[in-house]
Design an enzyme around this catalytic site. Structure first.
Site, short mmCIF file in Angstrom:
data_model
loop_
_atom_site.label_atom_id
_atom_site.label_comp_id
_atom_site.label_asym_id
_atom_site.label_seq_id
_atom_site.Cartn_x
_atom_site.Cartn_y
_atom_site.Cartn_z
N TYR A 142 0.76 -1.42 0.14
CA TYR A 142 -0.17 0.04 -0.08
C TYR A 142 0.69 1.23 -0.06
CZ TYR A 142 -4.02 -2.96 1.42
OH TYR A 142 -5.03 -3.86 1.20
N LYS A 191 3.18 -15.31 2.69
CA LYS A 191 3.24 -16.11 1.70
C LYS A 191 4.63 -16.40 0.89
CE LYS A 191 0.81 -17.54 -2.10
NZ LYS A 191 0.00 -18.90 -1.98
N ASP A 223 -3.11 -18.02 2.04
CA ASP A 223 -4.24 -18.77 1.49
C ASP A 223 -4.85 -20.02 2.53
OD1 ASP A 223 -1.81 -19.59 0.97
OD2 ASP A 223 -2.31 -20.57 -0.93
N ASP A 247 -5.41 -6.72 6.00
CA ASP A 247 -6.45 -5.72 5.54
C ASP A 247 -7.86 -7.10 5.14
OD1 ASP A 247 -8.23 -3.88 4.72
OD2 ASP A 247 -6.96 -3.45 3.07
N ASP A 251 -10.97 -8.54 7.54
CA ASP A 251 -12.46 -8.67 7.34
C ASP A 251 -13.28 -9.86 7.17
OD1 ASP A 251 -12.16 -5.72 6.61
OD2 ASP A 251 -13.30 -5.84 4.56
#
Ligand code: NAD
Length: 367
Positions: A142, A191, A223, A247, A251
């Site tokens: 980001y 990852k 994942d 992020d 959620d």
């Protein structure tokens, strides 16, 4: 105590939910003899409309010179067409960087009253959902370079993901410290089968582990983590991860607890000013309809009292008032499942019910 709180109402449902959090803070101030003053700060779409900038420097200054910042949410379709560097979210990124808040803590905990609102099977919910996601907040993709270039006949977009050892180390330490105060289990999510930044992440986390022999460190690919959160969330105590993974996973974690509208967050770091905000966005689909759930914002204000102002008793009072309103059946639309025995209420009414209950104590809120 006298405290100056910078208040960012923002866009969409932001003003509605902040209104309710401020009324609850006022009720606390009255009861405990504190003086909270509020400095209004424009950020997001509202600031673009007024100043052509999602967070002008003087607005950031107001936040930096406050005791703490309470934020609703920013953004919405009205500003989708503005250039990338002027989008509402850029104001949010500038605020987080300006306050140097590199650690975002998002609890995923189910309230016993909302067990039936979880989309997970009851047997999974019964095993318990109570973990914290510690998300790196001011690094990673980001904050890397973003560019879109024309090469030949087509456009090519690039977003750069960078992490330094020191950035990983400081968030890693928060992860270990948080786990040490809880169930002593830290799951580092990455990852590493694909990304260099994740391989460096693992190297730093493993070297930190030597200083925390009481904390059990595990590693999980992002994942797999997304899958495990819905398969068996009870396995998690503290998750530490980088900005974008955090992020997305937070959620997902919020949804299994019933609604994204219930979850608060705190962002703390190198500076003295903390940032408190619900984890959801500006929900333009329900803005201005008095249906938004203000509880995530009210609980964010409670976190502010606890972590920035050392007002543990006052924070507990706010949480107990929320629990009591839920006990008595009050539900906003996002947590109302249509069964009898509940009262469907709007954002304002939920706020009023919580204000009314400030002072009720000792209600169990965990499942
Ligand atoms: P969102 O979180 O705003 O909404 C997702 C869904 O959850 C919607 O159906 C919405 O109605 C519902 N929802 C969210 N908060 C709720 C609440 N308090 N009560 C009841 N329902 C609630 O995510 P989105 O739709 O992807 O994004 C909308 C805008 O918000 C975008 O412009 C996005 O960039 C921005 N955004 C801002 C922040 C922030 O300010 N921190 C965070 C995320 C997204």
């Amino acid at each position: 105590m006298k405290k100056n709180i910078a208040v960012i109402r923002g866009d969409g449902i932001g003003p509605e939910i902040i209104e309710q959090a401020v009324s609850v803070l006022d009720a606390i101030a009255l009861k405990y003899g504190h003086e909270f003053t509020y400095t209004e700060v424009d950020m997001g779409g509202v600031a673009i409309d007024k100043y052509g900038d999602p967070l002008p420097d003087e607005m950031l200054e107001k936040c930096i010179s406050s005791d703490s910042v309470l934020l609703g949410a920013v953004g919405g379709p009205k500003w989708n067409g503005v250039p990338g560097d002027k989008r509402p979210e850029k104001g949010l990124l500038k605020l987080r960087a300006g306050l140097k808040v590199y650690s975002n803590n998002r609890p995923a905990k189910i309230w016993k009253q909302l067990a039936s609102s979880s989309p997970l099977r009851p047997d999974i919910v019964q095993k318990g959902i109570d973990f914290i996601i510690v998300r790196e907040l001011i690094g990673g993709i980001y904050f890397g370079e973003h560019k879109t270039e024309k090469k030949g006949s087509e456009l090519i977009a690039t977003d750069v993901l960078t992490y330094s050892e020191s950035e990983i180390e400081r968030i890693g330490k928060i992860g270990f410290e948080t786990a040490r105060k809880r169930g002593k289990k830290l799951c580092s999510v990455e990852k590493s089968n694909v990304l260099d930044s994740s391989r460096l992440w693992n190297k730093v986390m493993r070297s930190l582990a030597a200083s925390y022999p009481d904390v059990q460190l595990t590693e999980m690919l992002v994942d797999n983590c997304a899958m495990q959160i819905v398969k068996d969330p009870s396995q998690f105590d503290v998750i530490v991860t980088e900005n974008m993974f955090g992020d997305i996973l937070s959620d997902e974690a919020s949804m299994i607890t019933g609604s994204i509208g219930m979850i608060p967050s705190s962002s703390l770091g190198a500076g003295t000013v903390g940032l408190y905000e619900p984890i959801h966005g500006s929900a333009p689909d329900i803005a201005g309809k008095d249906v938004a759930n203000p509880i995530g914002t009210i609980l964010s204000a409670a976190m502010m009292l606890k972590f920035s102002f050392d007002m543990d008793k006052e924070a507990a009072d706010m949480e107990n008032a929320v629990s009591s309103a839920l006990d008595d059946g009050y539900r906003t639309a996002d947590i109302y499942n249509g069964n009898g025995g509940f009262t469907l209420c709007g954002c304002g009414e939920m706020g009023r019910q919580i204000v009314k209950r400030i002072g009720n104590t000792n209600r169990e809120q965990e499942i």
